[in-house]
Design an enzyme around this catalytic site. Structure first.
Site, PDB file in Angstrom:
ATOM      1  N   LYS A 120       0.872  -1.183   0.000  1.00  0.00           N
ATOM      2  CA  LYS A 120       0.000   0.000   0.000  1.00  0.00           C
ATOM      3  C   LYS A 120       0.906   1.228   0.000  1.00  0.00           C
ATOM      4  CE  LYS A 120      -1.762   2.923   3.045  1.00  0.00           C
ATOM      5  NZ  LYS A 120      -1.839   4.128   2.208  1.00  0.00           N
ATOM      6  N   GLU A 148       9.921   1.450  10.891  1.00  0.00           N
ATOM      7  CA  GLU A 148      10.970   2.449  10.676  1.00  0.00           C
ATOM      8  C   GLU A 148      10.264   3.804  10.798  1.00  0.00           C
ATOM      9  OE1 GLU A 148      14.066   3.032  10.331  1.00  0.00           O
ATOM     10  OE2 GLU A 148      13.637   5.053   9.635  1.00  0.00           O
ATOM     11  N   CYS A 153      13.495  11.089   7.314  1.00  0.00           N
ATOM     12  CA  CYS A 153      13.609  10.729   8.730  1.00  0.00           C
ATOM     13  C   CYS A 153      15.042  10.903   9.196  1.00  0.00           C
ATOM     14  CB  CYS A 153      13.072   9.346   9.048  1.00  0.00           C
ATOM     15  SG  CYS A 153      13.099   8.195   7.749  1.00  0.00           S
ATOM     16  N   GLU A 182       9.934  15.795  15.950  1.00  0.00           N
ATOM     17  CA  GLU A 182      10.217  15.702  14.521  1.00  0.00           C
ATOM     18  C   GLU A 182       9.294  16.665  13.766  1.00  0.00           C
ATOM     19  OE1 GLU A 182       9.223  12.057  12.289  1.00  0.00           O
ATOM     20  OE2 GLU A 182      11.245  12.190  11.465  1.00  0.00           O
TER      21      GLU A 182
END
Ligand code: UN1
Length: 512
Positions: free
Chosen positions: A191, A266, A300, A400
């Site tokens: 997906k 992750e 990231c 983040e």
């Protein structure tokens, strides 16, 4: 062709004309049973329609998993070197079409052409690496404690792998997950992120052209609730691999817990570049710019914290600000340094954090504004932004942001830098700029991150090394490199006794 403002963008840049794309299930491009589609538009220019994609539902997902389940037996028993050969062919196709694919990806995702070429290259690199694994997939042979007995460990594929992939590396990350899964004998339902489905469609096209048997690789586009959740919960998906936010990763982890489903996560990062007083400051500024503003900070691994020794702090900030202000922002197929953010929502997040930074008392020394005028009016652009005088516990130094914002934090010495560097809930990537080999080794030993660099920024991982992080970045697994194969295989320890008599381990050893 003379391009005018009214020439559609796909003609100006010779890109694909917009059309409806199907799901890829059992080797066929098919429509969703929902009868619904969603639009995919260029984040640099909302007038540019890339295509419409299937708004799939749980029925489509179940069909794809069934197809993958049916294909599993044949694929599992296909000799691994043959599986590797098909992957090798896919690598050759991706290499042949690299420029074309990259151009579509820039249009779909926004980052500049050099970077999308790099993204495709990561897929190619990993495909070649995994093609070679078809003739390795090494296990272990080891002596037995008993005579006339043979011991070995071999890898088993798990079955159907459900892959849920992000928009920031729209072909590299799907490839990082798919190629090891495939070479090890698993079949796949993927997906893709709804913001970048075309990139995964292009990966599917390459695998199909390479001759992958039907049902081995399936693509279902649509939302997390409608496709992701049923994929995770389907009893036939034996492993889930997800890249995305820590919040979503936690939900997936909870969903997988009741059946102990294998899960690779992750997730977020709050990566740090540490600059020591003996560093080459210009080199560190080069690294900081690339680390913080490459992919518009939407990695990231982005260098969202710059911890700088007080002796070179002002010099570093001045140079960084000067260079940041010169960065050209725009459509990634033009000659620019930085593209748009992926969506209006992402720009809102960036704006929210810029406000938080100001309210917390940090000094915004470069950027700080959304770009809305003229060429920017139809896209999601934000200036590259630098905060100085940041304290380690401020939210802009802890959370983040996933956008073009970086925080410069002064430090006292190496020990202080390492303490600040490790003082976040994530543990993906860290780096040090120093000319002192002793300091470099101390930092390498003491930074608790999955990736570490010396005299290079926090981004730029190569595909044959394990990729992933500690703490709330991951759940202990790694992707890419041979470590990626561990996610998609289970060990089987095999004992072959050719003595012709009963030999009891741990017991009959006494008589030997
Ligand atoms: C990511 O940000 O999700 O090391 C992946 C890097 C790239 C991969 C980044 N090779 O920055």
């Amino acid at each position: 062709m003379s391009a005018t403002a009214t020439t559609p963008l796909h003609e100006q840049y010779s890109l694909r004309a917009p059309r409806e794309y199907g799901n890829y299930i059992d080797g066929e491009w098919v429509k969703s049973s929902s009868g619904q589609t969603f639009e995919n538009r260029n984040p640099a220019n909302s007038d540019d329609l890339i295509g419409t994609f299937q708004e799939s539902n749980s029925d489509d997902t179940a069909q794809a998993v069934d197809a993958a389940q049916r294909a599993f037996e044949g694929w599992r028993l296909t000799p691994a070197p043959k599986r590797g050969e098909l992957i090798y062919r896919a690598a050759e196709i991706l290499k042949r079409d690299k420029e074309k694919i990259a151009r579509e990806m820039t249009r779909e995702m926004g980052k500049v052409l050099d970077e999308t070429k790099g993204d495709v290259q990561e897929a190619i690199d990993l495909a070649y690496l995994m093609a070679g694994e078809g003739r390795r997939l090494h296990g272990v042979t080891t002596p037995s404690e008993l005579p006339n007995k043979f011991n070995m460990c071999v890898r088993m594929p798990l079955g159907v792998a459900g892959l849920i992939t992000p928009w920031n590396f729209p072909i590299a990350i799907p490839a990082w997950k798919s190629m090891p899964a495939l070479v090890a004998g698993n079949t796949i339902v993927i997906k893709p992120a709804s913001l970048t489905p075309l990139s995964v469609v292009m990966l599917a096209e390459a695998l199909a052209e390479a001759g992958l048997p039907k049902g081995v690789f399936n693509v279902v586009t649509g939302g997390g609730r409608e496709v992701g959740e049923p994929l995770i919960k389907n009893p036939h998906t034996k492993v889930i691999s997800f890249t995305g936010s820590t919040e979503v990763g936690r939900d997936i982890s909870i969903a997988c817990a009741p059946t102990f489903k294998r899960l690779h996560l992750e997730m977020g990062g709050k990566n740090v570049i540490m600059v020591m007083d003996d560093a080459d400051v210009d080199l560190a500024v080069d690294g900081a710019l690339w680390g913080a503003f490459g992919t518009a900070g939407q990695r990231c691994t982005a260098a969202s914290r710059l911890v700088v020794h007080k002796k070179v702090y002002q010099q570093f900030v001045d140079k960084l600000v000067g260079r940041t202000k010169k960065l050209k922002v725009g459509f990634g197929l033009d000659r620019v340094d930085m593209g748009p953010n992926i969506s209006a929502g992402q720009v809102e997040t960036v704006k929210k954090y810029v406000k938080i930074g100001r309210d917390e008392g940090a000094t915004c020394v470069a950027g700080g504004n959304e770009l809305r005028d003229d060429a920017y009016a139809k896209g999601h652009f934000h200036e590259p932004t630098v905060f100085a005088d940041v304290k380690p516990d401020m939210r802009i130094a802890q959370e983040e942001i996933f956008g073009p914002v970086t925080a410069v934090i002064p430090c006292e010495d190496l020990e202080d830098a390492i303490r600040i560097g490790n003082g976040v809930r994530y543990g993906l990537s860290s780096s040090i700029y120093t000319r002192d080999v002793n300091k470099a080794f101390v930092a390498m030993r003491d930074m608790y991150t999955g990736i570490f660099y010396v005299n290079a920024p926090t981004i730029g991982a190569e595909t044959h090394l394990p990729f992933g992080g500690t703490k709330e970045t991951g759940n202990g697994h790694r992707e890419a490199g041979v470590a990626g194969i561990d996610v998609f295989t289970e060990w089987k320890s095999c004992y072959i006794d050719y003595s012709g008599s009963l030999q009891r381990a741990q017991i009959d050893t006494e008589e030997i």
